[in-house]
Design a protein around this motif. Structure first.
Motif, PDB file in Angstrom:
ATOM      1  N   GLY A  24       0.814  -1.205   0.000  1.00  0.00           N
ATOM      2  CA  GLY A  24       0.000   0.000   0.000  1.00  0.00           C
ATOM      3  C   GLY A  24       0.849   1.256   0.000  1.00  0.00           C
ATOM      4  O   GLY A  24       1.977   1.280  -0.495  1.00  0.00           O
ATOM      5  N   ARG A  58      -3.631  -5.993  10.335  1.00  0.00           N
ATOM      6  CA  ARG A  58      -4.310  -6.720   9.250  1.00  0.00           C
ATOM      7  C   ARG A  58      -5.785  -6.941   9.587  1.00  0.00           C
ATOM      8  O   ARG A  58      -6.123  -7.435  10.643  1.00  0.00           O
ATOM      9  CB  ARG A  58      -3.608  -8.061   9.044  1.00  0.00           C
ATOM     10  CG  ARG A  58      -3.966  -8.798   7.760  1.00  0.00           C
ATOM     11  CD  ARG A  58      -3.072 -10.030   7.651  1.00  0.00           C
ATOM     12  NE  ARG A  58      -3.345 -10.804   6.456  1.00  0.00           N
ATOM     13  CZ  ARG A  58      -2.795 -10.585   5.272  1.00  0.00           C
ATOM     14  NH1 ARG A  58      -1.935  -9.599   5.137  1.00  0.00           N
ATOM     15  NH2 ARG A  58      -3.089 -11.339   4.232  1.00  0.00           N
ATOM     16  N   ARG A  59      -6.620  -6.537   8.655  1.00  0.00           N
ATOM     17  CA  ARG A  59      -8.072  -6.689   8.730  1.00  0.00           C
ATOM     18  C   ARG A  59      -8.687  -6.127  10.019  1.00  0.00           C
ATOM     19  O   ARG A  59      -9.363  -6.843  10.761  1.00  0.00           O
ATOM     20  CB  ARG A  59      -8.468  -8.153   8.544  1.00  0.00           C
ATOM     21  CG  ARG A  59      -8.257  -8.677   7.118  1.00  0.00           C
ATOM     22  CD  ARG A  59      -9.021  -9.977   6.878  1.00  0.00           C
ATOM     23  NE  ARG A  59      -8.940 -10.351   5.474  1.00  0.00           N
ATOM     24  CZ  ARG A  59      -8.051 -11.205   4.962  1.00  0.00           C
ATOM     25  NH1 ARG A  59      -7.177 -11.771   5.767  1.00  0.00           N
ATOM     26  NH2 ARG A  59      -8.045 -11.494   3.685  1.00  0.00           N
ATOM     27  N   MET A  76      -5.873  -2.738   0.186  1.00  0.00           N
ATOM     28  CA  MET A  76      -6.837  -3.825   0.202  1.00  0.00           C
ATOM     29  C   MET A  76      -6.088  -5.149   0.085  1.00  0.00           C
ATOM     30  O   MET A  76      -5.055  -5.235  -0.589  1.00  0.00           O
ATOM     31  CB  MET A  76      -7.842  -3.666  -0.933  1.00  0.00           C
ATOM     32  CG  MET A  76      -8.762  -2.466  -0.766  1.00  0.00           C
ATOM     33  SD  MET A  76     -10.036  -2.358  -2.053  1.00  0.00           S
ATOM     34  CE  MET A  76      -9.017  -1.935  -3.481  1.00  0.00           C
ATOM     35  N   TYR A 125     -10.721  -8.771  -3.413  1.00  0.00           N
ATOM     36  CA  TYR A 125     -10.123  -8.133  -2.246  1.00  0.00           C
ATOM     37  C   TYR A 125     -11.057  -8.263  -1.051  1.00  0.00           C
ATOM     38  O   TYR A 125     -12.267  -8.076  -1.169  1.00  0.00           O
ATOM     39  CB  TYR A 125      -9.839  -6.660  -2.527  1.00  0.00           C
ATOM     40  CG  TYR A 125      -8.687  -6.433  -3.476  1.00  0.00           C
ATOM     41  CD1 TYR A 125      -7.383  -6.394  -3.015  1.00  0.00           C
ATOM     42  CD2 TYR A 125      -8.918  -6.269  -4.844  1.00  0.00           C
ATOM     43  CE1 TYR A 125      -6.314  -6.197  -3.874  1.00  0.00           C
ATOM     44  CE2 TYR A 125      -7.863  -6.066  -5.724  1.00  0.00           C
ATOM     45  CZ  TYR A 125      -6.564  -6.033  -5.230  1.00  0.00           C
ATOM     46  OH  TYR A 125      -5.510  -5.843  -6.089  1.00  0.00           O
ATOM     47  N   TYR A 172      -8.656  -4.866   4.813  1.00  0.00           N
ATOM     48  CA  TYR A 172      -7.567  -3.921   4.594  1.00  0.00           C
ATOM     49  C   TYR A 172      -6.347  -4.257   5.458  1.00  0.00           C
ATOM     50  O   TYR A 172      -6.462  -4.844   6.537  1.00  0.00           O
ATOM     51  CB  TYR A 172      -8.021  -2.492   4.920  1.00  0.00           C
ATOM     52  CG  TYR A 172      -8.996  -1.919   3.918  1.00  0.00           C
ATOM     53  CD1 TYR A 172      -8.550  -1.163   2.850  1.00  0.00           C
ATOM     54  CD2 TYR A 172     -10.361  -2.152   4.055  1.00  0.00           C
ATOM     55  CE1 TYR A 172      -9.441  -0.622   1.926  1.00  0.00           C
ATOM     56  CE2 TYR A 172     -11.260  -1.624   3.137  1.00  0.00           C
ATOM     57  CZ  TYR A 172     -10.797  -0.862   2.073  1.00  0.00           C
ATOM     58  OH  TYR A 172     -11.681  -0.345   1.163  1.00  0.00           O
ATOM     59  N   TYR A 173      -5.222  -3.844   4.925  1.00  0.00           N
ATOM     60  CA  TYR A 173      -3.961  -3.911   5.667  1.00  0.00           C
ATOM     61  C   TYR A 173      -3.492  -2.469   5.835  1.00  0.00           C
ATOM     62  O   TYR A 173      -3.205  -1.778   4.849  1.00  0.00           O
ATOM     63  CB  TYR A 173      -2.949  -4.743   4.884  1.00  0.00           C
ATOM     64  CG  TYR A 173      -1.537  -4.711   5.414  1.00  0.00           C
ATOM     65  CD1 TYR A 173      -1.271  -4.909   6.763  1.00  0.00           C
ATOM     66  CD2 TYR A 173      -0.460  -4.507   4.548  1.00  0.00           C
ATOM     67  CE1 TYR A 173       0.029  -4.894   7.241  1.00  0.00           C
ATOM     68  CE2 TYR A 173       0.841  -4.488   5.009  1.00  0.00           C
ATOM     69  CZ  TYR A 173       1.078  -4.679   6.354  1.00  0.00           C
ATOM     70  OH  TYR A 173       2.371  -4.661   6.818  1.00  0.00           O
ATOM     71  N   VAL A 174      -3.470  -1.988   7.075  1.00  0.00           N
ATOM     72  CA  VAL A 174      -3.080  -0.602   7.340  1.00  0.00           C
ATOM     73  C   VAL A 174      -1.732  -0.585   8.048  1.00  0.00           C
ATOM     74  O   VAL A 174      -1.427  -1.470   8.863  1.00  0.00           O
ATOM     75  CB  VAL A 174      -4.148   0.134   8.184  1.00  0.00           C
ATOM     76  CG1 VAL A 174      -5.403   0.351   7.359  1.00  0.00           C
ATOM     77  CG2 VAL A 174      -4.485  -0.628   9.456  1.00  0.00           C
ATOM     78  N   TYR A 212       0.637  -1.571  -5.019  1.00  0.00           N
ATOM     79  CA  TYR A 212      -0.048  -2.808  -5.395  1.00  0.00           C
ATOM     80  C   TYR A 212       0.812  -3.574  -6.396  1.00  0.00           C
ATOM     81  O   TYR A 212       1.838  -3.081  -6.865  1.00  0.00           O
ATOM     82  CB  TYR A 212      -1.426  -2.499  -5.988  1.00  0.00           C
ATOM     83  CG  TYR A 212      -2.444  -2.092  -4.932  1.00  0.00           C
ATOM     84  CD1 TYR A 212      -3.271  -3.027  -4.330  1.00  0.00           C
ATOM     85  CD2 TYR A 212      -2.551  -0.761  -4.534  1.00  0.00           C
ATOM     86  CE1 TYR A 212      -4.194  -2.658  -3.354  1.00  0.00           C
ATOM     87  CE2 TYR A 212      -3.466  -0.373  -3.558  1.00  0.00           C
ATOM     88  CZ  TYR A 212      -4.284  -1.333  -2.976  1.00  0.00           C
ATOM     89  OH  TYR A 212      -5.192  -0.960  -2.013  1.00  0.00           O
ATOM     90  N   HIS A 219      -8.333   8.019  -1.937  1.00  0.00           N
ATOM     91  CA  HIS A 219      -9.114   7.540  -0.798  1.00  0.00           C
ATOM     92  C   HIS A 219     -10.324   8.417  -0.511  1.00  0.00           C
ATOM     93  O   HIS A 219     -11.293   7.967   0.095  1.00  0.00           O
ATOM     94  CB  HIS A 219      -8.226   7.450   0.455  1.00  0.00           C
ATOM     95  CG  HIS A 219      -7.639   8.759   0.886  1.00  0.00           C
ATOM     96  ND1 HIS A 219      -8.298   9.646   1.699  1.00  0.00           N
ATOM     97  CD2 HIS A 219      -6.446   9.337   0.591  1.00  0.00           C
ATOM     98  CE1 HIS A 219      -7.544  10.703   1.913  1.00  0.00           C
ATOM     99  NE2 HIS A 219      -6.405  10.547   1.252  1.00  0.00           N
ATOM    100  N   PRO A 232     -10.798   1.874   7.857  1.00  0.00           N
ATOM    101  CA  PRO A 232      -9.347   1.678   7.929  1.00  0.00           C
ATOM    102  C   PRO A 232      -8.592   2.995   7.866  1.00  0.00           C
ATOM    103  O   PRO A 232      -8.914   3.870   7.065  1.00  0.00           O
ATOM    104  CB  PRO A 232      -9.047   0.808   6.703  1.00  0.00           C
ATOM    105  CG  PRO A 232     -10.151   1.120   5.738  1.00  0.00           C
ATOM    106  CD  PRO A 232     -11.361   1.372   6.583  1.00  0.00           C
ATOM    107  N   THR A 270      -2.420   2.207   3.430  1.00  0.00           N
ATOM    108  CA  THR A 270      -3.680   1.460   3.461  1.00  0.00           C
ATOM    109  C   THR A 270      -3.785   0.678   2.163  1.00  0.00           C
ATOM    110  O   THR A 270      -3.711   1.264   1.082  1.00  0.00           O
ATOM    111  CB  THR A 270      -4.894   2.401   3.594  1.00  0.00           C
ATOM    112  OG1 THR A 270      -4.736   3.216   4.753  1.00  0.00           O
ATOM    113  CG2 THR A 270      -6.183   1.595   3.718  1.00  0.00           C
TER     114      THR A 270
END
Length: 733
Positions: free
Chosen positions: A331, A583-584, A551, A558, A561-563, A461, A371, A589, A549
């Protein structure tokens, strides 16, 4: 007539003497024959039989497994010897009347100390063991009398008295019990030693330190315990158990070689901060898992690394090595990589403007979205710097397309040149592609390049970069462009001496030019002051970094989210770099509000504890010159000395049998040492060697000592839960 009688008597005497001599000669010859037969004909058989009766087969002597230490020599993993307690009721020194006399008081003492059995049950075990030994001895005698070769299974030599294994201190106490307080050949008491692996700080850094199998001899199963199992476990020795003068003794044939100690870079306090901060945020957001890593900028030493996975609702524990195994798209933290490449190649400048519009950009049939695109706000054009502050995908994608649309190979090659895909050997065992970055080239046939790969790659990505690589890259920025490998293992130590010491490994000595580096630093500071990282900003010191951030790809689409947030502090003189990933998480997010909040809590905790100098009021010379400097120790002895030199003193709080050094600002004020309690490790810092060793050994610890003077530090902190039989190291100066 008389003369004849005398001659006859004489002849008879000579005849009898001859016969006696002949008989003795025959007996002597028979003895020689039997000796020859036993020694040379049947000798091997008898020797083997005798050896079986007096010597047990060779057995291994397990070496002490090496300890694992934190950076300040506090123990992260150590071994405690435990003992199985047995009685050999065939021991020749056991007297029946003595055993019967003490069977009751011995059973009562055992029941009081080890209450999983009653006194009556212990007594029954003792009496049954004695009766069994008499029966087995009688059977052995019958077999010998009947010249039978029938083997008898002797069970009365290994009668287990106490169900659980006991520690060293409990064993010492056991040998004071009635009957057991005799020599072992008279009591029959003997032990079998085994070892248990213990972690004085519990689950702290559990995944990194690792664990071993329940079968201690099988070695490590994960983490450092597995990575360095071959040097931690040492080399076994060899012993036999031999019967000498009615009792069994161990005869060492080959001494074991103890394992080597592993000293890590981990800091217990920072590790604790990281674990607590991450755990609380995971529980709050009901996330699936998370990772937090703290690295020392100048050295590459990892000071904290925590990997938490959800095991049940609201409960998290160390599980997978997330710092290395999060093989997902990073991300927006990757945008800094794209920025550095574009600035270095002169594609853009921080002040150059890019048209953003409403945050939607169509490219090759796909739409790139910012976003905040749902707001429908027309932002017009923004600068590259502002695009980074606000983490705008459109800005970064257009920036990279401008410079590399016609030559994507150059862009990817520049990323590889940074060192972000270099294969690195880490300190923890990994499998497959864990712990490596996957950034493909346009001509990669195994993973075909699409017409939209380049812009999507630019903002994080279509790549796989684990947290440890992002941490390494951002640390390179903080370290004035020199990117170094993060590492956990600092040295291997044998008998207190360093055998192998690991030094900083440079991955890339210069990420970019000084101009580009300063531009990137300014932008990362702006992310925290004016962008998506505002929640990370601290009132105590400046922080720089970037939110992320992404997906999470799953089942062709997807899901969740991974923040993340990666940065360094203090910005003007960086000491530590930190990466936090979640994670998630549930809810909206946010890299700033979720991992950023964890980052801020860790950073401020470290800053207050390690980076701030507290001004202390100086001691007045007029007072100081009259006050002796005291060591901590026994209150009774301290009072005797102070009264003897007519030095007044007072107490801070309640009186205790042991005191600390106290305060000297307005005279001597003694403070009670509250750690000297049953079940706690005594705090012996500030004490002399004699008092320190007395307290620690009396608590049931094994003490090793380095230096002279007062105790400067101890490997197991005072006030920790006591693990009897553990080894504690104290340093004096």
């Amino acid at each position: 007539m008389a003369k004849k009688s005398e001659g006859a008597v004489k002849n008879v005497a000579i005849s009898r003497y001859g016969w006696a001599t002949l008989f003795m000669s025959l007996v002597f010859i028979a003895i020689l024959v039997f000796i020859f037969k036993i020694k040379y004909s049947e000798g091997s058989v008898w020797r083997e039989l005798g050896r079986q009766e007096t010597v047990k087969k060779d057995r291994e002597i397990q070496p002490n497994r090496g300890n694992i230490y934190a950076d300040d020599d506090r123990l992260l993993a150590t071994s405690e010897p435990l003992y199985g307690v047995y009685v050999d009721f065939m021991s020749e020194g056991i007297k029946q009347d003595t055993l019967m006399k003490y069977a009751t008081p011995l059973s009562q003492a055992l029941a009081k100390k080890f209450p999983d059995r009653t006194a009556a049950q212990y007594k029954r075990i003792i009496l049954d063991g004695w009766d069994l030994s008499r029966k087995e001895l009688a059977e052995i005698k019958r077999n010998k009398k009947n010249k039978s070769n029938k083997k008898i299974k002797v069970r009365s030599r290994y009668v287990r008295i106490i169900r659980p294994d006991i520690n060293y201190l409990e064993l010492k106490e056991l040998k004071t019990f009635p009957f057991f307080n005799q020599r072992s050949n008279r009591s029959g008491l003997f032990t079998e030693e085994r070892t248990m692996r213990l972690k004085p700080f519990g689950r702290l850094a559990g995944r990194t330190v690792g664990s071993i199998y329940k079968d201690y001899d099988a070695g490590g199963t994960s983490g450092l315990e597995l990575k360095y199992d071959s040097i931690l476990k040492g080399v076994p020795g060899v012993k036999t158990r031999q019967r000498v003068q009615g009792r069994w003794i161990d005869v060492v044939l080959e001494e074991p070689t103890d394992g080597v100690d592993v000293k890590t870079t981990l800091n217990v306090d920072m590790q604790d901060m990281a674990e607590k901060a991450l755990y609380n945020k995971l529980a709050e957001t009901k996330a699936e898992s998370g990772v937090a890593i703290v690295m020392e900028v100048a050295t590459g030493e990892i000071k904290a690394i925590t990997n938490l996975d959800r095991v049940s609702e609201g409960v998290y524990a160390e599980g997978n090595p997330n710092a290395f195994s999060y093989m997902s798209e990073p991300g927006s933290t990757f945008k800094t990589v794209s920025l550095m490449v574009a600035l270095e190649d002169g594609v853009v400048t921080p002040e150059e403007e890019v048209f953003v519009g409403n945050g939607l950009f169509e490219y090759k049939g796909r739409i790139i979205k910012d976003h905040d695109w749902r707001k429908g706000q027309d932002k017009g054009s923004v600068t590259i710097a502002r695009g980074m502050y606000s983490s705008l995908n459109v800005v970064i994608a257009k920036m990279i397309l401008k410079g590399y649309e016609n030559n994507p190979q150059k862009y990817v090659q520049r990323i590889h040149d940074l060192g972000l895909t270099k294969k690195i050997e880490w300190d923890v065992p990994l499998k497959g592609k864990e712990g490596t970055s996957v950034i493909r080239f346009p001509d990669d046939k195994g993973n075909p390049w699409s017409k939209t790969t380049l812009p999507w790659m630019s903002f994080g990505y279509e790549t796989q970069v684990p947290p440890i690589y992002m941490l390494m890259f951002y640390n390179g920025i903080a370290n004035n462009g020199k990117m170094i490998k993060p590492f956990i293992t600092k040295s291997f130590v044998k008998d207190g001496k360093i055998e192998t010491e690991f030094e900083t490994e440079v991955i890339n000595p210069k990420l970019c030019s000084e101009k580009t580096l300063n531009q990137v630093k300014d932008i990362l500071r702006g992310v925290v002051t004016d962008g998506t990282g505002k929640a990370v900003n601290s009132e105590y010191f400046p922080i720089s970094g970037k939110t992320g951030t992404a997906m999470i790809a799953a089942r062709g689409g997807y899901e969740g989210y991974y923040v993340s947030f990666c940065g360094y502090f203090p910005s003007d003189n960086p000491k530590y770099t930190c990466f936090v990933g979640i994670r998630r998480p549930q809810g909206s997010p946010s890299g700033g509000l979720m991992p950023g909040a964890v980052f801020k809590q860790i950073a401020e905790g470290i800053y207050k504890k390690n980076l701030v100098s507290t001004t202390v009021k100086p001691i007045k010379d007029t007072v100081n010159s009259l006050i002796p400097v005291l060591k901590g120790g026994s209150l009774k002895n301290t009072e005797i000395v102070l009264k003897g030199i007519k030095q007044s003193f007072s107490f801070t709080g309640d009186k205790f049998d042991w005191v600390k050094q106290g305060s000297y600002l307005e005279g001597i004020s003694l403070e009670g040492n509250t750690s000297v309690k049953k079940g706690l490790v005594p705090d012996v810092t500030g004490m002399g060697a004699r008092d320190a060793i007395y307290l620690l050994e009396n608590a049931g610890l094994r003490v090793t000592m380095v230096g002279a003077g007062k105790v400067k530090q101890q490997s197991i902190p005072g006030g920790s839960t006591l693990i009897k039989g553990a080894t504690i190291k104290i340093e004096l100066n």
